[in-house]
Structures are given as structure tokens and as C-alpha cells.
Motif scaffolding. Structure first.
Motif, PDB file in Angstrom:
ATOM      1  N   GLY A 284      15.085   2.308  -4.163  1.00 31.19           N
ATOM      2  CA  GLY A 284      13.786   2.143  -5.030  1.00 31.19           C
ATOM      3  C   GLY A 284      13.360   2.186  -6.110  1.00 31.19           C
ATOM      4  O   GLY A 284      12.431   2.282  -6.839  1.00 31.19           O
ATOM      5  N   THR A 285      14.672   1.942  -6.810  1.00 27.21           N
ATOM      6  CA  THR A 285      14.494   2.241  -8.463  1.00 27.21           C
ATOM      7  C   THR A 285      14.948   0.791  -9.205  1.00 27.21           C
ATOM      8  O   THR A 285      15.866   0.269  -8.957  1.00 27.21           O
ATOM      9  CB  THR A 285      15.609   3.308  -8.973  1.00 27.21           C
ATOM     10  OG1 THR A 285      14.860   4.545  -8.362  1.00 27.21           O
ATOM     11  CG2 THR A 285      15.292   3.621 -10.457  1.00 27.21           C
ATOM     12  N   ILE A 286      13.930   0.959 -10.096  1.00 22.11           N
ATOM     13  CA  ILE A 286      14.183  -0.517 -11.111  1.00 22.11           C
ATOM     14  C   ILE A 286      14.826   0.236 -12.552  1.00 22.11           C
ATOM     15  O   ILE A 286      14.290   1.016 -13.046  1.00 22.11           O
ATOM     16  CB  ILE A 286      12.870  -1.198 -11.327  1.00 22.11           C
ATOM     17  CG1 ILE A 286      12.563  -1.745 -10.152  1.00 22.11           C
ATOM     18  CG2 ILE A 286      13.458  -2.500 -12.427  1.00 22.11           C
ATOM     19  CD1 ILE A 286      13.241  -2.803  -9.526  1.00 22.11           C
TER      20      ILE A 286
ATOM     21  N   LEU B 276       0.806  -1.286  -0.134  1.00 21.16           N
ATOM     22  CA  LEU B 276      -0.063  -0.132  -0.014  1.00 21.16           C
ATOM     23  C   LEU B 276       0.829   1.391   0.046  1.00 21.16           C
ATOM     24  O   LEU B 276       0.659   2.178  -0.591  1.00 21.16           O
ATOM     25  CB  LEU B 276      -0.651   0.168   1.231  1.00 21.16           C
ATOM     26  CG  LEU B 276      -2.059  -1.148   1.217  1.00 21.16           C
ATOM     27  CD1 LEU B 276      -2.906  -1.031   2.441  1.00 21.16           C
ATOM     28  CD2 LEU B 276      -2.801  -0.892   0.145  1.00 21.16           C
ATOM     29  N   MET B 277       1.893   1.197   0.821  1.00 20.87           N
ATOM     30  CA  MET B 277       2.933   2.468   0.925  1.00 20.87           C
ATOM     31  C   MET B 277       3.395   2.522  -0.485  1.00 20.87           C
ATOM     32  O   MET B 277       3.668   3.721  -0.927  1.00 20.87           O
ATOM     33  CB  MET B 277       3.900   2.084   2.048  1.00 20.87           C
ATOM     34  CG  MET B 277       3.585   2.384   3.457  1.00 20.87           C
ATOM     35  SD  MET B 277       2.840   4.002   3.788  1.00 20.87           S
ATOM     36  CE  MET B 277       4.101   4.910   3.624  1.00 20.87           C
ATOM     37  N   ALA B 278       3.544   1.475  -1.467  1.00 17.05           N
ATOM     38  CA  ALA B 278       4.333   1.652  -2.586  1.00 17.05           C
ATOM     39  C   ALA B 278       3.362   1.933  -3.605  1.00 17.05           C
ATOM     40  O   ALA B 278       3.921   2.215  -4.948  1.00 17.05           O
ATOM     41  CB  ALA B 278       5.020   0.401  -3.043  1.00 17.05           C
ATOM     42  N   GLY B 279       2.020   2.136  -3.457  1.00 16.59           N
ATOM     43  CA  GLY B 279       1.203   2.459  -4.398  1.00 16.59           C
ATOM     44  C   GLY B 279       0.391   1.580  -4.803  1.00 16.59           C
ATOM     45  O   GLY B 279      -0.028   1.794  -5.944  1.00 16.59           O
TER      46      GLY B 279
ATOM     47  N   LEU C 149       6.920  -1.028 -12.582  1.00 16.52           N
ATOM     48  CA  LEU C 149       8.239  -1.086 -12.288  1.00 16.52           C
ATOM     49  C   LEU C 149       8.698  -0.310 -11.147  1.00 16.52           C
ATOM     50  O   LEU C 149       9.406  -0.256 -10.208  1.00 16.52           O
ATOM     51  CB  LEU C 149       9.197  -0.850 -13.178  1.00 16.52           C
ATOM     52  CG  LEU C 149       9.414  -2.218 -14.408  1.00 16.52           C
ATOM     53  CD1 LEU C 149      10.329  -1.972 -15.396  1.00 16.52           C
ATOM     54  CD2 LEU C 149       9.324  -3.494 -13.872  1.00 16.52           C
ATOM     55  N   LYS C 150       8.069   0.987 -11.125  1.00 17.82           N
ATOM     56  CA  LYS C 150       8.167   2.077 -10.137  1.00 17.82           C
ATOM     57  C   LYS C 150       7.728   1.436  -8.753  1.00 17.82           C
ATOM     58  O   LYS C 150       8.254   1.609  -7.761  1.00 17.82           O
ATOM     59  CB  LYS C 150       7.418   3.324 -10.447  1.00 17.82           C
ATOM     60  CG  LYS C 150       7.817   4.376  -9.289  1.00 17.82           C
ATOM     61  CD  LYS C 150       7.162   5.804  -9.651  1.00 17.82           C
ATOM     62  CE  LYS C 150       7.324   6.873  -8.664  1.00 17.82           C
ATOM     63  NZ  LYS C 150       6.718   8.234  -9.283  1.00 17.82           N
ATOM     64  N   ILE C 151       6.421   1.019  -8.820  1.00 19.84           N
ATOM     65  CA  ILE C 151       5.802   0.488  -7.679  1.00 19.84           C
ATOM     66  C   ILE C 151       6.820  -0.833  -7.118  1.00 19.84           C
ATOM     67  O   ILE C 151       7.023  -1.053  -5.799  1.00 19.84           O
ATOM     68  CB  ILE C 151       4.427  -0.185  -7.913  1.00 19.84           C
ATOM     69  CG1 ILE C 151       3.526   1.109  -8.180  1.00 19.84           C
ATOM     70  CG2 ILE C 151       3.817  -0.936  -6.602  1.00 19.84           C
ATOM     71  CD1 ILE C 151       2.258   0.917  -8.413  1.00 19.84           C
ATOM     72  N   LEU C 152       7.210  -1.532  -8.077  1.00 18.61           N
ATOM     73  CA  LEU C 152       8.209  -2.967  -7.692  1.00 18.61           C
ATOM     74  C   LEU C 152       9.366  -2.384  -6.931  1.00 18.61           C
ATOM     75  O   LEU C 152       9.605  -2.905  -6.017  1.00 18.61           O
ATOM     76  CB  LEU C 152       8.240  -3.546  -8.855  1.00 18.61           C
ATOM     77  CG  LEU C 152       9.429  -4.858  -8.676  1.00 18.61           C
ATOM     78  CD1 LEU C 152       8.443  -6.049  -7.976  1.00 18.61           C
ATOM     79  CD2 LEU C 152       9.672  -5.354 -10.091  1.00 18.61           C
ATOM     80  N   GLY C 153       9.826  -1.296  -7.514  1.00 16.92           N
ATOM     81  CA  GLY C 153      11.118  -0.701  -6.990  1.00 16.92           C
ATOM     82  C   GLY C 153      10.822  -0.214  -5.472  1.00 16.92           C
ATOM     83  O   GLY C 153      11.627  -0.485  -4.624  1.00 16.92           O
ATOM     84  N   LEU C 154       9.804   0.220  -5.066  1.00 19.41           N
ATOM     85  CA  LEU C 154       9.463   0.598  -3.854  1.00 19.41           C
ATOM     86  C   LEU C 154       9.373  -0.710  -2.822  1.00 19.41           C
ATOM     87  O   LEU C 154       9.534  -0.527  -1.468  1.00 19.41           O
ATOM     88  CB  LEU C 154       8.374   1.604  -3.744  1.00 19.41           C
ATOM     89  CG  LEU C 154       8.603   2.877  -4.580  1.00 19.41           C
ATOM     90  CD1 LEU C 154       7.122   3.707  -4.454  1.00 19.41           C
ATOM     91  CD2 LEU C 154       9.587   3.747  -3.982  1.00 19.41           C
TER      92      LEU C 154
END
Length: 279
Positions: free
Chosen positions: A123-125, A38-41, A70-75
Motif C-alpha cells: 500500500g505504498t506509492i 473509507l478504510m483507506a481514509g 498519495l498515502k490514501i491512494l496507495g491503500l
């Protein structure tokens, strides 16, 4: 807002979904997973089922409903990659537990690499491979160089979104690295020194000037490094987002993500080598 799969950016690879559905449940409770996603979006509602089923369903849901999977995955991965054994109350901190979590992290990195992806601390892919960046990231963490760390994150995060800004940050990474090296060696430089001047000072200290070398091949490499620094400095000063542009200039300057990636990897390769010499 929900987005269709057609509107979505690059998706989380199926192999990564499978790996994380087996890995994350070993280290996080249901409540932990809910909070991480949830915090990652990640979109609501929270999927039902076991922890493994929840992770798999939620990652698939991210692919379908989110604009930047991928942005959410990174977080999400950022919390896992920073995980330490002592963070878990139900672990004893024994050597086998330490080895287990590090092995799990390496497995995730390997699976990302198979799809041309890499995780960058913060937190970046990153797409397209990032071996120089990963090597530089390790050196930055080892020496606690937060000034360089900030510029790495900025550069990698902006490759696709704003390649002009990414090109600027590539130069910033190199500048921050050279200053860190010169500071460590207690070599003086001017506060207003441009990137080219910093490289001139640092390369003389390192012994990387073409005139310092006897081998013809090494002279060519040294000249090539000088050319890279000069090119990155020129790119930052004339074609990046570092300065305001007229409408005509904006239309004539066309830095694409692949150009920004070339500048970033070139800068990171030199920066990683320079930081090795701090030892």
C-alpha cells in the motif's frame, strides 16, 4: 480535520484519477468501493452517482481535503493490486477473466509510471521511479521472504517522513537479503556479523570479489558494489536513525529524502541481484 489544497502533499495525478474511474467499477460493487475508500481514509460524505462518477469525485475530493493523497491512494490500490479472480463471486475464473484483471493492473502501473510514481506491495506509492524496488519486490514475493518484505516497506514508507530512518532500513533490507541468501545456500555466518562481514561472506560465495574476476571492467563493478555496501553500512551506523544522537550531532547530520532514496535504490539493486542467484 480538513486540509486545504495548499497544505496537502503531492496530489493524485489527473491521469490516474481517470484510469481508476474506468477500472475499479469493473471489479467492485458500490458497497465494495465505499468500504475500500473509507478504510483507506477517504473523506465523507460518500459521493453520489454511478460507480465511475463516484470514484472520480472521491479521488478529487481526496486531493482537496486530505493531507496525504498519495498515502490514501496507495491503500486503495493495495486492495485492487491484490485482487484475484477467485475473490469475485460473480466471476467464473476463466482464463480471459484472469488475463483481464492482470491487464488492468499493468495499465494502472503504467499510468503511475508516467507521473514518476510506482506502487509498492503493502500500500505504498513511491515517487521518483522504483525499478530496483519493484524487481526486488517480485523476488521477495516469489521466495516468500517476509523478513526482507518488512524492511522494504519500512524503507520506502519513511523516505519523505523520516529520511534518517529510511537510510537505516535501506541497510536492513540488504542485511536481511544477504542472510536469506546465505541461509538458502547453507553457508554459515555469525549471528552478530555486521553488514560488511555478511557481504564479505556472500560475495565470496557468489564469486563477486574483485580478486575472483579476470576482466578489468568487472573488477571495477565488483569494487563498486563493495563500496556501495560499505557506504550504506557507514550511513546506517553513523548518520541514520539507528542510534541516539546528541543535539549537536542531530544538527550536523542532515540526510534529505534524496539521500535516503539513493541509499534505498542502491541497496535494492544489490539485493535484487543477490536474490536472483538463489535460483
Amino acid at each position: 480535520m480538513r486540509f486545504s489544497a495548499m497544505q496537502s502533499g503531492p496530489k493524485i495525478p489527473t491521469a490516474i484519477i481517470g484510469t481508476l474511474s474506468k477500472t475499479l467499477p469493473d471489479y467492485f460493487t458500490h458497497a465494495d468501493l465505499d468500504s475500500m475508500f473509507l478504510m483507506a481514509g477517504a473523506p465523507e460524505p460518500i459521493p453520489d452517482g454511478s460507480k465511475a462518477a463516484k470514484v472520480k469525485a472521491w479521488l478529487r475530493k481526496i486531493n482537496v481535503e486530505c493531507a496525504e493523497p498519495l498515502k490514501i491512494l496507495g491503500l486503495i490500490l493495495d486492495e485492487f493490486m491484490e485482487l484475484q479472480v477467485q475473490d469475485q463471486d460473480f466471476w467464473s475464473g476463466e482464463t480471459d477473466n484472469v488475463a483481464k484483471v492482470e491487464t488492468s493492473k499493468e495499465r494502472v502501473k503504467e499510468m503511475l509510471a508516467k507521473d514518476g510514481l510506482s506502487f509498492i506491495r503493502g500500500g505504498t506509492i513511491s515517487k521518483g521511479g522504483a525499478l530496483p524496488t519493484l524487481s526486488l519486490d517480485e523476488s521477495v514475493r516469489k521466495h516468500g521472504l517476509s523478513s526482507v518484505d518488512v524492511e522494504i516497506k519500512r524503507a520506502v514508507a519513511m523516505i519523505e517522513k523520516d529520511p534518517h530512518a529510511a537510510a537505516q532500513y535501506a541497510g536492513n533490507v540488504l542485511e536481511a537479503t544477504l542472510k536469506a541468501y546465505l541461509d538458502h545456500k547453507q553457508v554459515a555466518y555469525g549471528r552478530g556479523d555486521a553488514l560488511a562481514e555478511l557481504w564479505k561472506t556472500a560475495s565470496a560465495q557468489i564469486g563477486l570479489r574483485a580478486s575472483d574476476l579476470d576482466s578489468k571492467d568487472l573488477k571495477k563493478i565488483a569494487s563498486g558494489l563493495h563500496g556501495i555496501v560499505d557506504g550504506i553500512a557507514h550511513l546506517r551506523n553513523t548518520k541514520s536513525g539507528a542510534h541516539g544522537r546528541s543535539e549537536e550531532q542531530r544538527q550536523n547530520i542532515n540526510i534529505k529524502p534524496r539521500h535516503a532514496r539513493l541509499a534505498i535504490h542502491s541497496a535494492h539493486t544489490i539485493a535484487a541481484y543477490v536474490l536472483e542467484l538463489i535460483e
